[in-house]
Design a protein around this motif. Structure first.
Motif, PDB file in Angstrom:
ATOM      1  N   PHE A  97     -17.196  18.615  -0.064  1.00 29.94           N
ATOM      2  CA  PHE A  97     -15.801  18.575  -0.205  1.00 29.94           C
ATOM      3  C   PHE A  97     -15.327  19.047  -1.379  1.00 29.94           C
ATOM      4  CE2 PHE A  97     -17.298  15.796   3.295  1.00 29.94           C
ATOM      5  CZ  PHE A  97     -16.425  16.009   3.950  1.00 29.94           C
ATOM      6  N   ASP A  98     -14.124  19.515  -1.616  1.00 29.02           N
ATOM      7  CA  ASP A  98     -13.230  19.508  -2.950  1.00 29.02           C
ATOM      8  C   ASP A  98     -12.845  18.374  -3.487  1.00 29.02           C
ATOM      9  OD1 ASP A  98     -13.673  22.869  -2.597  1.00 29.02           O
ATOM     10  OD2 ASP A  98     -12.157  22.107  -1.030  1.00 29.02           O
ATOM     11  N   VAL A  99     -12.379  17.632  -2.833  1.00 25.24           N
ATOM     12  CA  VAL A  99     -11.815  16.155  -3.471  1.00 25.24           C
ATOM     13  C   VAL A  99     -12.467  15.057  -2.427  1.00 25.24           C
ATOM     14  CG1 VAL A  99      -9.789  15.140  -3.455  1.00 25.24           C
ATOM     15  CG2 VAL A  99      -9.556  17.321  -3.912  1.00 25.24           C
ATOM     16  N   VAL A 100     -12.686  13.968  -2.897  1.00 20.54           N
ATOM     17  CA  VAL A 100     -12.867  12.541  -2.365  1.00 20.54           C
ATOM     18  C   VAL A 100     -12.000  11.733  -3.008  1.00 20.54           C
ATOM     19  CG1 VAL A 100     -14.760  10.781  -2.011  1.00 20.54           C
ATOM     20  CG2 VAL A 100     -15.242  13.038  -2.096  1.00 20.54           C
ATOM     21  N   PHE A 101     -11.351  11.097  -2.065  1.00 21.82           N
ATOM     22  CA  PHE A 101     -10.364  10.103  -2.554  1.00 21.82           C
ATOM     23  C   PHE A 101     -10.460   8.689  -1.842  1.00 21.82           C
ATOM     24  CE2 PHE A 101      -8.306  12.384   0.912  1.00 21.82           C
ATOM     25  CZ  PHE A 101      -7.648  11.536   1.493  1.00 21.82           C
ATOM     26  N   CYS A 102      -9.873   7.755  -2.291  1.00 18.36           N
ATOM     27  CA  CYS A 102     -10.132   6.280  -1.794  1.00 18.36           C
ATOM     28  C   CYS A 102      -8.872   5.514  -2.208  1.00 18.36           C
ATOM     29  CB  CYS A 102     -11.445   5.731  -2.348  1.00 18.36           C
ATOM     30  SG  CYS A 102     -11.809   4.151  -1.483  1.00 18.36           S
ATOM     31  N   GLN A 103      -8.348   4.979  -1.542  1.00 20.44           N
ATOM     32  CA  GLN A 103      -6.965   3.952  -2.014  1.00 20.44           C
ATOM     33  C   GLN A 103      -7.646   2.361  -1.766  1.00 20.44           C
ATOM     34  OE1 GLN A 103      -3.031   4.240  -2.372  1.00 20.44           O
ATOM     35  NE2 GLN A 103      -2.568   2.910  -0.574  1.00 20.44           N
ATOM     36  N   PHE A 140       0.853  -1.394   0.071  1.00 16.68           N
ATOM     37  CA  PHE A 140      -0.128  -0.012  -0.228  1.00 16.68           C
ATOM     38  C   PHE A 140       0.803   1.314   0.050  1.00 16.68           C
ATOM     39  CE2 PHE A 140      -3.099  -2.943   2.157  1.00 16.68           C
ATOM     40  CZ  PHE A 140      -3.993  -3.023   0.806  1.00 16.68           C
ATOM     41  N   GLU A 141       1.979   1.264   0.726  1.00 16.18           N
ATOM     42  CA  GLU A 141       2.814   2.518   0.877  1.00 16.18           C
ATOM     43  C   GLU A 141       3.288   2.885  -0.669  1.00 16.18           C
ATOM     44  OE1 GLU A 141       5.938   2.008   3.326  1.00 16.18           O
ATOM     45  OE2 GLU A 141       4.492   2.458   5.133  1.00 16.18           O
ATOM     46  N   PRO A 142       3.698   2.037  -1.526  1.00 12.50           N
ATOM     47  CA  PRO A 142       3.975   2.698  -2.953  1.00 12.50           C
ATOM     48  C   PRO A 142       2.915   3.549  -3.751  1.00 12.50           C
ATOM     49  CG  PRO A 142       4.717   0.529  -2.676  1.00 12.50           C
ATOM     50  CD  PRO A 142       3.862   0.786  -1.476  1.00 12.50           C
ATOM     51  N   TYR A 143       1.816   2.985  -3.469  1.00 11.63           N
ATOM     52  CA  TYR A 143       0.624   3.785  -4.168  1.00 11.63           C
ATOM     53  C   TYR A 143      -0.018   5.010  -2.962  1.00 11.63           C
ATOM     54  CZ  TYR A 143       0.705   0.140  -7.500  1.00 11.63           C
ATOM     55  OH  TYR A 143       1.225  -0.635  -8.556  1.00 11.63           O
ATOM     56  N   ALA A 144       0.153   4.987  -1.909  1.00  9.27           N
ATOM     57  CA  ALA A 144      -0.063   6.007  -1.002  1.00  9.27           C
ATOM     58  C   ALA A 144       0.379   7.252  -1.308  1.00  9.27           C
ATOM     59  CB  ALA A 144       0.098   5.579   0.542  1.00  9.27           C
ATOM     60  N   GLU A 145       1.717   7.350  -1.674  1.00 10.87           N
ATOM     61  CA  GLU A 145       2.525   8.482  -2.022  1.00 10.87           C
ATOM     62  C   GLU A 145       2.016   9.088  -3.397  1.00 10.87           C
ATOM     63  OE1 GLU A 145       4.439  10.161  -0.092  1.00 10.87           O
ATOM     64  OE2 GLU A 145       4.506   8.503   1.599  1.00 10.87           O
ATOM     65  N   ASP A 146       1.786   8.148  -4.313  1.00 12.86           N
ATOM     66  CA  ASP A 146       1.183   8.546  -5.644  1.00 12.86           C
ATOM     67  C   ASP A 146      -0.210   9.355  -5.142  1.00 12.86           C
ATOM     68  OD1 ASP A 146       0.993   8.582  -8.633  1.00 12.86           O
ATOM     69  OD2 ASP A 146      -0.917   7.299  -7.857  1.00 12.86           O
ATOM     70  N   LEU A 147      -0.998   8.684  -4.711  1.00 14.44           N
ATOM     71  CA  LEU A 147      -2.458   9.081  -4.444  1.00 14.44           C
ATOM     72  C   LEU A 147      -2.425  10.455  -3.662  1.00 14.44           C
ATOM     73  CD1 LEU A 147      -5.338   8.227  -5.267  1.00 14.44           C
ATOM     74  CD2 LEU A 147      -5.566   7.377  -2.969  1.00 14.44           C
ATOM     75  N   ALA A 148      -1.645  10.627  -2.796  1.00 15.83           N
ATOM     76  CA  ALA A 148      -1.282  11.974  -1.824  1.00 15.83           C
ATOM     77  C   ALA A 148      -0.905  12.952  -2.831  1.00 15.83           C
ATOM     78  CB  ALA A 148      -0.301  11.645  -0.729  1.00 15.83           C
TER      79      ALA A 148
END
Length: 272
Positions: free
Chosen positions: A107-113, A25-33
């Motif tokens: 909200f301006d952004v909704v995000f989900c990993q 999960f960490e590799p994709y967390a930085e990308d989504l952030a």
């Protein structure tokens, strides 16, 4: 999806955080952030936050003036996330993605990993995300690609089919790696009231661990796959985990292991 597929309770949250978060999960967390920060939101909502790996990355990436709300269906996962902590204040709230407890256009952004795969009604969840987004706001989420493109998960699933041939555990292929078709995702977003064309991107990364035991423990004991294993007769949880570790070691070597992982990132703007 079965009723237990979205249940992260008991020992699962702690093992999920210890093994699966750094593994996949960490590799994709930085990308989504990074994607969330580039949108410069004043208020951002995370759904299916889990143990907070993306929440922590987004909290680091956003200004302290941004209001960040992180939700999950499972209070045990939020408890684990809050125990780890974040770089700036986060509002943690238990919430069902199909019935978000927020006013429209909040909200301006909704995000989900890696959460939408677990929603029993994806159109309803996307509709709720659209409802709480301000006009022109952005929904951004990621999903895993096919299980065959995610090496450790594929090995674990194949091995467990051999361990339990009469009743193979199908959680991984069924749910976390079961929502991969871009056309189906686009159709669900359209059915939920999004009129824009979503942007689909594929991102390949590597999953690394000190030994084959780490991914075996993560998948077999730190996810709802554990429930499927424990429901079956024959090999117990420890034996099933050991079989998966041995299979990963045969494929990837006896020492540190490196496996390919692949996900899809989807971005869409809410209607004005």
């Amino acid at each position: 999806m079965t009723g237990s597929d979205a249940v992260f309770a008991g020992a699962i949250p702690e093992l999920y955080e210890r093994y699966l978060v750094p593994l996949i999960f960490e590799p994709y967390a930085e990308d989504l952030a990074r994607r969330v920060a580039e949108l410069r939101p004043a208020r951002a909502l995370e759904i299916a936050a889990g143990t907070g790996v993306v929440t922590r990355a987004v909290a680091r990436a956003l200004s302290e003036r941004v209001e960040l709300v992180a939700t999950d269906l499972n209070q045990a996962m939020l408890d684990q996330a809050e125990a780890v902590g974040t770089a700036q204040p986060v509002r943690w709230q238990q919430a069902d993605a199909l019935r978000l407890p927020f006013p429209a256009a909040s909200f301006d952004v909704v995000f989900c990993q890696f959460g939408v795969m677990f929603f029993p009604d994806k159109v309803a969840a996307f509709s709720e995300a659209r409802r709480v987004l301000r006009p022109g706001g952005t929904l951004v989420f990621n999903v895993w690609d096919r299980i065959e493109e995610n090496e450790f998960a594929d090995i674990v699933s194949s091995t467990l089919a051999e361990v339990y041939p009469a009743r193979p555990p199908r959680f991984l292929a069924r749910t976390p790696y079961g929502y991969t078709d871009p056309d189906a995702i686009s159709a669900d977003l359209a059915s939920a009231g999004f009129s824009a064309e979503p942007r689909h991107e594929t991102l390949t990364a590597h999953s690394r661990a000190a030994s084959a035991q780490v991914p075996a423990l993560g998948y077999c004991q730190g996810s709802p796959l554990r429930t499927e294993i424990e429901e079956r007769s024959g090999a117990d949880l420890a034996e099933a985990t050991a079989a998966c570790a041995a299979a990963i070691a045969r494929r990837c070597g006896p020492g540190p292991v490196d496996g390919r992982i692949q996900a899809r990132i989807v971005t869409i703007t809410s209607p004005y």
